[in-house]
Design an enzyme around this catalytic site. Structure first.
Site: not given
Length: 566
Positions: A446-448, A464, A467
């Site tokens: 998944g992704d946020f 990291r 950024h």
């Protein structure tokens, strides 16, 4: 107060006024005043530590009379008696280097006179005298006043103490090593320092004078000193350095020298499939970069060069290949990024760097390897975390799992969840298997931005990640994490932090890299604090990590987080 009188014959008004200003400075300052003016960023404790070993000794000025006696006559107008003149070794050499002249053409002499400082101690005015100097030298030196300086004398300190004093000046004191030398006429070693930032004091240089010959400390100091033209040329040729290191990494030179120190160039060329004469020239440059050094009939790695070997525990080989490859190409379009404020990588390659590296397995493997190598820099951050009562760590956007694997290996009682895009999870499985912690880690795709962050964690990691994104996206990411976190959960954010002051740092370079190649930015601790606050979180602590990184501890604002039953 000094007395304004007409300049004696043989010295012009400009030089007389410089001498007068120098005398006035000495009479109105003492050791504490000099330290406050020259190294204002040091603490009171640092100033006291320096003052234990040093005292205000003199203020110096360079003048250009038509005859030496005119300087002594000028000093007499201030009720000062000049000592016998002595030849200058250090300043003569500095002038010769700066102006490209033979030292024989610059017979600099020194005249001294005792002057009472503000605290009543006796100091000196030190007047460097160059009679009938070449006009171009006079014009340049009067414009820059490069040899005007303040000086501290030390007592009979040892080299360890002297090294410590240097570290204070060039570290928190924000001075730069600026040459020096040994004067056989006085049997003393002088170390010059130059101011980097702004100072209220008009003097831009500080001299530390030490009794005796100190060759080891002096050598180190001179190695850190550079002529401005030399420094600029070195910076302009930084692209050559990047390519030399990348080529050395890609050819496996470090791997072969790690296996066989002293390997002759001819054999190294045969093993790497390179031209022997050309490789010899590369190796000579790598010696200059202190990546390798000569050994027997060939070369061996330095500690720096060892980091380019694949089998090094802290290998940076993949980073060298990455920075010398796609990022090197896109940085050529930095001007586009500066003019437009948009990412040069996208402009050059026609797509975002995440998409570019994900497009081909070889590129993706290089990128993941570089990120894993960077994670190794952090050391055992698991020991810095508060794992009390924690059972599960969720690494949000944790790449191929290198950091999470390290945390789990250092904390056998913890379980892990890696939350990443599906395309990365196969490489992560190999990472956890190699670290022998696959049975303690779940992989969640998944992704946020579009998927809920797993809510089982007691500890969350964002290493990291922030950024890479603009502030609005960072707020979205932090809110996703906050929504998943229970009231007692902690979020650890690992990022490079921009310095809050003008102190020297690696991070501004990476900030430019983020603009050019990624589209994100580096931030200060306060900036991250403001982003966290927008998600109902607060930064409650920070631990420094190597190379400009820090680990911020973030929690729900007290009384504002979800309950454990939610």
């Amino acid at each position: 107060m000094t007395r304004s009188l007409a300049a004696p014959v043989g010295i012009d008004t400009n030089d007389r006024e410089r001498i007068e200003a120098t005398v006035d400075f000495i009479r109105t300052h003492d050791t504490d005043g000099v330290l406050a003016a020259m190294v204002p960023d040091l603490t009171a404790a640092d100033h006291a530590a320096i003052a234990e070993h040093c005292r205000f000794a003199h203020a110096a000025v360079l003048v250009f009379p038509s005859e030496l006696s005119a300087v002594a006559a000028t000093l007499e107008t201030f009720d000062l008696v000049a000592s016998a003149n002595q030849p200058s070794t250090v300043v003569r050499g500095r002038l010769a280097l700066r102006h490209g002249l033979s030292e024989d053409r610059l017979p600099v002499q020194i005249l001294r006179a005792r002057v009472g400082a503000a605290d009543g101690t006796l100091c000196e005015i030190e007047v460097f005298v160059l009679v009938d100097a070449p006009p171009k030298v006079v014009a340049a030196e009067r414009a820059t006043a490069a040899e005007a300086h303040l000086a501290l004398d030390t007592g009979p300190v040892d080299d360890l103490t002297l090294t410590g004093l240097r570290a204070l000046f060039t570290g928190a004191g924000k001075l730069r090593a600026d040459g020096g030398g040994y004067s056989p006429h006085e049997d003393s070693t002088v170390l010059y320092f130059a101011c980097i930032g702004t100072r209220t004091c008009s003097y831009r240089r500080l001299e530390l004078r030490v009794p005796g010959h100190r060759p080891h400390v002096l050598s180190t100091h001179l190695d850190e000193s550079e002529d401005p033209a030399h420094r600029l040329l070195r910076q302009l040729t930084g692209a050559w350095t990047t390519q030399a290191l990348a080529v050395a990494a890609d050819l496996g030179i470090a791997d072969r020298l790690a296996a066989t120190p002293g390997l002759p160039v001819a054999e190294l060329a045969a093993q790497t499939g390179t031209d022997c004469a050309a490789l010899t020239r590369l190796m000579r440059y790598l010696v200059d970069l202190e990546v390798v050094r000569t050994h027997d009939a060939g070369y061996e790695l330095t500690d720096t060069g060892a980091l380019l070997a694949r089998e090094s525990d802290r290998t940076l080989r993949s980073i060298a290949s990455l920075y010398g490859g796609a990022f090197y190409e896109s940085f050529g379009a930095l001007g586009f990024a500066i003019r437009t404020g948009t990412t040069a990588f996208d402009h050059h390659f026609g797509r975002h760097h995440f998409d570019y590296f994900a497009a081909e397995p070889e590129r993706a493997a290089l990128f993941d390897s570089a990120m894993a190598a960077s994670a190794a820099i952090f050391g055992q951050i698991g020991h810095l975390m508060d794992t009390t009562s924690a059972t599960t760590v969720v690494d949000v956007g944790g790449g191929s799992g290198e950091l999470l694997a390290r945390v789990l290996s250092g904390n056998p009682g913890l379980r892990g969840i890696l939350f990443e895009r599906d395309s990365t999870l196969d490489r992560a499985r190999a990472t956890f298997a190699e670290a022998d912690c696959a049975s303690r880690c779940d992989l969640v795709g998944g992704d946020f931005f579009t998927t809920d962050v797993p809510s089982e964690g007691d500890i969350y990691l964002l290493s990291r990640v922030l950024h890479d994104w603009n502030d609005d996206d960072c707020r979205t990411i932090l809110r996703s994490c906050a929504a998943a976190m229970s009231a007692h959960a902690r979020l650890y954010v690992i990022e490079r932090l921009l310095p809050e002051s003008s102190s020297r740092s690696l991070v501004p370079a990476w900030d430019l890299h983020m603009l050019c190649n990624v589209g994100g930015r580096e931030r200060s601790r306060d900036h991250y604090g403001a982003l966290a606050a927008s998600a109902g979180l607060e930064v409650v602590g920070a631990d420094a990590l190597p190379l400009g990184f820090a680990m911020l501890c973030v929690r729900h604002v007290t009384g504002c987080g979800p309950s454990d039953e939610d």
